[in-house]
Structures are given as C-alpha cells and as structure tokens.
Design an enzyme around this catalytic site. Structure first.
Site, mmCIF file in Angstrom:
data_model
loop_
_atom_site.group_PDB
_atom_site.id
_atom_site.type_symbol
_atom_site.label_atom_id
_atom_site.label_comp_id
_atom_site.label_asym_id
_atom_site.label_seq_id
_atom_site.Cartn_x
_atom_site.Cartn_y
_atom_site.Cartn_z
ATOM 1 N N LYS A 287 44.597 25.020 32.286
ATOM 2 C CA LYS A 287 45.347 26.934 33.641
ATOM 3 C C LYS A 287 43.262 27.767 33.121
ATOM 4 O O LYS A 287 43.070 27.840 32.060
ATOM 5 C CB LYS A 287 46.097 27.133 32.337
ATOM 6 C CG LYS A 287 46.231 28.487 32.995
ATOM 7 C CD LYS A 287 47.456 28.569 32.322
ATOM 8 C CE LYS A 287 48.055 30.327 32.131
ATOM 9 N NZ LYS A 287 49.093 30.959 31.088
ATOM 10 N N ASP B 95 44.990 37.633 32.109
ATOM 11 C CA ASP B 95 46.190 37.667 32.399
ATOM 12 C C ASP B 95 47.263 38.456 31.692
ATOM 13 O O ASP B 95 47.875 38.513 30.497
ATOM 14 C CB ASP B 95 47.513 36.088 31.690
ATOM 15 C CG ASP B 95 48.690 36.354 31.735
ATOM 16 O OD1 ASP B 95 49.166 37.130 32.873
ATOM 17 O OD2 ASP B 95 48.782 35.791 30.861
ATOM 18 N N LYS C 38 52.983 42.908 31.167
ATOM 19 C CA LYS C 38 52.600 42.341 28.944
ATOM 20 C C LYS C 38 53.229 43.611 28.105
ATOM 21 O O LYS C 38 52.404 45.160 28.704
ATOM 22 C CB LYS C 38 51.802 41.861 29.030
ATOM 23 C CG LYS C 38 51.588 40.226 29.792
ATOM 24 C CD LYS C 38 50.362 39.312 28.876
ATOM 25 C CE LYS C 38 50.459 38.106 29.209
ATOM 26 N NZ LYS C 38 51.613 37.143 28.792
ATOM 27 N N ASP D 267 43.616 33.035 28.293
ATOM 28 C CA ASP D 267 44.570 32.078 29.039
ATOM 29 C C ASP D 267 43.313 31.135 29.716
ATOM 30 O O ASP D 267 44.287 30.381 30.798
ATOM 31 C CB ASP D 267 45.204 33.247 29.816
ATOM 32 C CG ASP D 267 46.771 32.852 30.109
ATOM 33 O OD1 ASP D 267 47.218 32.352 29.265
ATOM 34 O OD2 ASP D 267 47.419 33.063 30.721
ATOM 35 N N ASP E 150 55.183 37.255 35.684
ATOM 36 C CA ASP E 150 53.731 36.718 34.151
ATOM 37 C C ASP E 150 53.998 36.192 33.884
ATOM 38 O O ASP E 150 53.255 34.555 33.042
ATOM 39 C CB ASP E 150 54.331 37.398 32.825
ATOM 40 C CG ASP E 150 53.245 38.244 31.424
ATOM 41 O OD1 ASP E 150 51.926 36.914 32.160
ATOM 42 O OD2 ASP E 150 53.943 38.161 30.487
ATOM 43 N N GLU F 94 52.653 33.176 35.327
ATOM 44 C CA GLU F 94 51.733 32.650 36.695
ATOM 45 C C GLU F 94 51.075 31.203 36.635
ATOM 46 O O GLU F 94 51.134 30.482 37.435
ATOM 47 C CB GLU F 94 50.735 33.799 36.412
ATOM 48 C CG GLU F 94 49.481 33.784 35.691
ATOM 49 C CD GLU F 94 50.113 34.048 34.451
ATOM 50 O OE1 GLU F 94 50.982 34.237 33.973
ATOM 51 O OE2 GLU F 94 48.895 33.766 32.889
ATOM 52 N N ARG G 25 52.490 28.021 35.666
ATOM 53 C CA ARG G 25 53.207 27.419 36.280
ATOM 54 C C ARG G 25 52.740 27.291 37.830
ATOM 55 O O ARG G 25 52.323 26.460 37.970
ATOM 56 C CB ARG G 25 54.197 27.268 35.788
ATOM 57 C CG ARG G 25 55.099 28.328 36.228
ATOM 58 C CD ARG G 25 56.174 28.911 35.182
ATOM 59 N NE ARG G 25 56.126 28.709 34.156
ATOM 60 C CZ ARG G 25 57.397 29.383 33.342
ATOM 61 N NH1 ARG G 25 58.349 28.962 33.138
ATOM 62 N NH2 ARG G 25 56.508 29.815 31.825
HETATM 63 N N1 BES Z 1 49.151 33.434 28.923
HETATM 64 C C1 BES Z 1 50.855 33.322 29.554
HETATM 65 C C2 BES Z 1 50.916 32.986 27.283
HETATM 66 C C3 BES Z 1 50.602 33.391 26.648
HETATM 67 C C4 BES Z 1 51.244 34.964 25.765
HETATM 68 C C5 BES Z 1 49.844 32.848 25.855
HETATM 69 C C6 BES Z 1 51.290 34.436 24.659
HETATM 70 C C7 BES Z 1 49.456 32.861 24.384
HETATM 71 C C8 BES Z 1 50.167 34.032 23.716
HETATM 72 C C9 BES Z 1 51.717 33.034 30.269
HETATM 73 O O1 BES Z 1 51.181 33.839 31.008
HETATM 74 C C10 BES Z 1 53.133 34.162 29.766
HETATM 75 O O2 BES Z 1 52.748 34.785 30.008
HETATM 76 N N2 BES Z 1 54.013 33.086 29.531
HETATM 77 C C11 BES Z 1 55.209 33.931 29.519
HETATM 78 C C12 BES Z 1 56.295 33.316 30.559
HETATM 79 C C13 BES Z 1 57.584 34.086 31.056
HETATM 80 C C14 BES Z 1 57.349 35.473 31.299
HETATM 81 C C15 BES Z 1 58.724 32.838 31.260
HETATM 82 C C16 BES Z 1 56.277 34.201 28.296
HETATM 83 O O3 BES Z 1 55.088 33.233 27.365
HETATM 84 O O4 BES Z 1 56.501 35.124 28.046
HETATM 85 ZN ZN ZN Z 2 49.268 33.059 31.760
HETATM 86 MN MN MN Z 3 51.532 34.877 31.584
#
Ligand code: BES
Ligand code: ZN
Ligand code: MN
Length: 483
Positions: free
Chosen positions: A249, A254, A261, A271, A330, A332, A334
């Site tokens: 990824k 992000d 966020k 990220d 968010d 993104e 996947r």
């Molecule tokens: N890049 C984030 C995941 C992440 C979160 C990495 C905190 C490191 C620290 C990812 O893209 C994300 O935002 N995931 C969301 C998914 C949700 C919307 C289902 C998450 O984990 O909140």
């Molecule tokens: Zn992310």
């Molecule tokens: Mn995200």
C-alpha cells in the site's frame, strides 16, 4: 552504514566503546558469554560494577561504565538481554539498544557470543538515524564495528548488511515528509532504485492507469493535486524456483479524504510503509540473488479532500470489472490494493504477499509490535513462521466466511466498509481476499501499528518509520527458495 566484521573473541581490539551483554539471573545480573574477556581486561571489576549499579539485565537496559584508564577502551556499554538463555532476537535488540547511543563513536566492539548475522543486524538497525531534514545534523561518526563472536561467518554479516539496508531504506522513505514524497516522486525514487539494482521497472502514470481501467487507484487519487501512479518492479533470476508477487500500500498521505480523519493525522505519512517495504525487499532479494522471481506491484496515491475527491456513495468499477460502493473514503487502502492485486495476479504468480498499513483496528487488536496476518492458511502460516524466526512478531488471524455478508451492498457488488466497526482488521482482509483469484496462495499483512513508532525509541527500533515487514518478506521468500 558503518562496516561490520567478525574478529577473534579472545582479545578485545582497541575501540572507542565495547558492548557486552547482561542476562537477568535469579540472583542478579550475569555477564553474557563473550563478555568475560572484557571483565578480565578490567581485573574482574565489570561484574562487580554491574552489581553495584543495580543492573538487572532486563531488555532495553543500557548501562554505560567508564573504564578509568584500566583498558584500551574508554567505556563499556552493558546491554540487557533478559533471562538466559537468550535467543537471536534478544541479542539483536540488546546490541541495537546499545548502538542507538553510540553513533558518535568511531569504533565499537561487541563482545557477545551470539550469531554474527543477528549481531550485525542489531548493530546496523540500532545505528540508524534520519537526519536528512536537519540543517545542522549531529555528525554520525560510527565507522567500524567489530563482532567478537565465534558463531557465524562473513556471509552472515554480508546478508545482514543487505537486509538492514532494505529496512533502513524503508525507514527513510516512510520518514520523508509527504510534501516531498508523493506519488510522482515516490515512483521516480522507486524507479531509480530499481534501475540501480539492475531490475526492470514500469511506471503507470494517470493516463496509463485510465487506459488500464484502474478504477480504484484513480478514484482514491482524484482528490489530490498530485496524481496517482502504479509502479512495477521485477526481478527475474535464472532457474527461478517460484514466482512471488509482492503488493504494498502506497498512500503517501492519508487524510481520510472527504471522510476526513479526526485522529492519527499526524502520522499518516506512514501510510506508504507497505509500498516501501515491498520495494526495498525486492531490491534486497535481488541483491542476495535468491532464486525466486519477484514482481512488486505498488499503487501510489494521496488521499485528499477537495472538489475533485471521490465521495462516499460513489460506485467504482475496478480493474477486474467488479463494482464497489464507497461507503467511507478513509478505507482507501483496500481500493488501491484491489486493483494492484488484480494486476499482480495477471502474471500468474505462485504466491502473493500483500502488506499494508490497512486498519486502525490492527492497532486495537495487536498493538504496534505484532503484525496481523490473514489469507490462505497454509501460506499465511509459512509467512508467520518466517516472520517470527526473523524477529518480527506476526500473528495469524482468521477470515471466517461469514464476514463477507457484512460487505454486501444494495447497489454494487461489494461495499468498502460495513455498517458497524467490529472485526475491522478482518473485514479489511476479507475485502482484499475478494480480489485474489481462486487457487493463488495469498497473505495480507496488516502493519498499521508496527510500521511507525509514535512512542520512544526502543531496542533497535527508532522513532518514526520502522521498516516493518521487510525482514518478514525476505525471510519468507528465502524459505520458499530453500524449501
Ligand atoms: N491508513 C489507515 C489505517 C491506519 C490507521 C494506519 C491508524 C495507522 C494508524 C486506513 O486507510 C484507514 O483509514 N482505515 C480506516 C478503515 C475504516 C474506515 C473502516 C480505519 O482504520 O479507521
Ligand atoms: Zn490509509
Ligand atoms: Mn484511510
């Protein structure tokens, strides 16, 4: 990087500092094997001094003692290893912790009987510093490190240097701020590194992505003024035993997009840690001439909110022709990974390793030291075993079939996020699995926590980018080559 060599453990060479190990015994600290010559050189005072200082021999304990003119080295650094017998990872961590404080010395000697490869890794990982953006960087003086051990040979040290170069490259890429590292510059950097290593590179720009119908990558990248890329790096050794596809990824920042966020924004430059690890591991495995063909397929995009952003409720047509309802911008990772996996699978590889900072839920479940591993159980467990053997903790997580219905969409083939947030790490894995063709053994490594250290430095792990996943990929591919 400093140069590392093995020397005879019987006589300590002249050095600016000597590192010894200390294990935690029932009745106090004990000098670990290899340290006795140092104790002798100091007339038996070292063990006494450690006791007097109340040393415990616990992991991350680092005690610096002056030798007051009694020896050819001005200081001894005693690194805690935990209880005896200690394993290779304990040695790696101990010397790593010691080396973190020794980068201003020119010559360091390590007097510890442990596998030379692990010692070299600990030394070189611990001596890392990211100073590219300091206008007056503290000068790293460390030039040579000698290892006083009888276990292992020069080839182990050489392998360690190649592995650590890849880990430290990953750390550098993660630490580079997103105003300088964005899809275009990341792709250029990756291409330059690949060319340097004699590997084939292909970079798909926005137009090529459109032509290739990469609907997921294009949607995620659309909100940013900096358009997305897909980088492909391949290594084709003669007489390859297998072909492994690597996918990482590469979200260079992000923000969450329109689902902006509210937490963790400060470290979302990390990220792209999966992308960096996939690229760096490919370079290392090629340098090690491992007889396994590799293709790293790395989607790069910046997830930003703007008037051109993709929206929650958009329906995307992915490269494989399937449709995805965006319920949360968010999620993104996947989406870009789905397209990259589709492309990677078109080469008909024998195995797939995908790694990504995919979910905050990984952090909730496993914290910042343990990688979550999901996928085809046989290959997943092989990769978990390789990870744990190399000192990177990973844990297998299940992907029950019942998860799929959570991703049902009333309007598209699948949604990118379910209505509730339970089992978020597994849901991410399940979504990824949807894009892996039947019969391809795959593993998804969620490195959200392990990729970036927001806390204090520890063992050989600095603050910031850690290089998580690199050693696991290298070990898993080496294991495949051997087996
Ligand atoms: N890049 C984030 C995941 C992440 C979160 C990495 C905190 C490191 C620290 C990812 O893209 C994300 O935002 N995931 C969301 C998914 C949700 C919307 C289902 C998450 O984990 O909140
Ligand atoms: Zn992310
Ligand atoms: Mn995200």
């Amino acid at each position: 990087m400093p140069s590392v060599s093995i020397v005879s453990p019987s006589a300590p060479p002249r050095a600016d500092a000597v590192v010894v190990g200390v294990t935690r015994g029932k009745d106090g600290p004990r000098l670990a094997p290899g340290g006795d010559v140092i104790d002798e050189a100091l007339g038996g005072q070292l063990s006494k001094a450690l006791r007097a200082l109340n040393a415990k021999g616990s992991p991350d304990e680092v005690i610096t003692l002056p030798t007051l003119g009694l020896a050819d080295f001005p200081i001894v650094v005693a690194a805690g290893l935990g209880p005896a017998p200690f394993d290779a990872e304990a040695a790696r961590r101990g010397v790593g912790a010691a080396l973190r404080g020794l980068t201003r010395r020119q010559r360091v000697h390590v007097a510890l009987e442990a596998p030379a490869g692990a010692l070299a890794e600990g030394v070189l990982l611990g001596a890392y510093a990211f100073t590219a953006y300091k206008s007056k960087p503290a000068k790293a003086a460390l030039r040579t490190v000698t290892l006083g051990t009888a276990t292992g040979e020069r080839a182990d040290v050489r392998r360690a240097a190649t592995v650590v170069q890849a880990v430290n490259l990953t750390r550098d890429l993660v630490n580079t701020p997103p105003n300088d590292l964005y899809p275009q510059t990341f792709a250029e950097r990756a291409a330059a590194l690949a060319a340097e290593g004699g590997l084939d590179v292909e970079v798909l720009d926005e137009r090529a992505l459109k032509r290739g119908k990469y609907g997921g990558i294009l949607a995620v990248g659309r909100g940013s003024a900096r358009p997305p890329r897909l980088v492909r790096i391949s290594y084709r050794p003669k007489r390859a035993r297998a072909h492994v596809a690597l996918v990482g990824k590469g979200i260079t920042f992000d923000s969450g997009g329109l689902n902006l966020k509210t937490a963790n924004l400060t470290w979302m430059k990390s990220d792209m840690g999966g992308a960096a690890a996939a690229i760096a591991a490919t370079l290392a495995l090629a340098a090690l001439k491992v007889p396994v063909a590799l293709t790293a397929t790395v989607p790069m995009a910046e997830n930003m909110p703007s008037g051109t952003s993709y929206r929650p409720s958009d329906i995307l047509t992915m490269r494989d022709g399937s449709t995805v309802e965006v319920t949360d911008t968010d999620a993104e990772g996947r989406l870009v990974l789905a397209d990259a996996i589709t492309r990677a699978a078109e080469d008909e590889p024998d195995r797939l390793i995908e790694l990504s900072t995919l979910t905050g839920a990984q952090l909730i479940a496993l914290g910042n030291r343990v990688i979550g591993a999901m996928g085809e159980p046989g290959w997943r467990d092989e990769v978990v075993a390789a990870a744990n053997a190399t000192g990177e903790a990973a844990w297998a997580m299940p992907l029950p079939d019942a998860l799929r219905k959570d991703l049902d969409s009333p309007v598209a083939d699948i949604a990118n996020v379910p209505a509730d947030r339970f089992a978020g790490m597994l849901i991410g894995g399940r979504f990824i699995g949807e894009f892996v063709p039947d019969g391809l053994p795959w593993v998804h490594l969620d490195i959200a926590g392990p990729a970036f250290n927001t806390g204090r430095p520890r063992d050989y792990t600095p603050k910031g980018g850690t290089g998580a996943g690199v050693r696991t990929i290298i070990a898993a591919v080496e294991q495949l080559a051997a087996g």
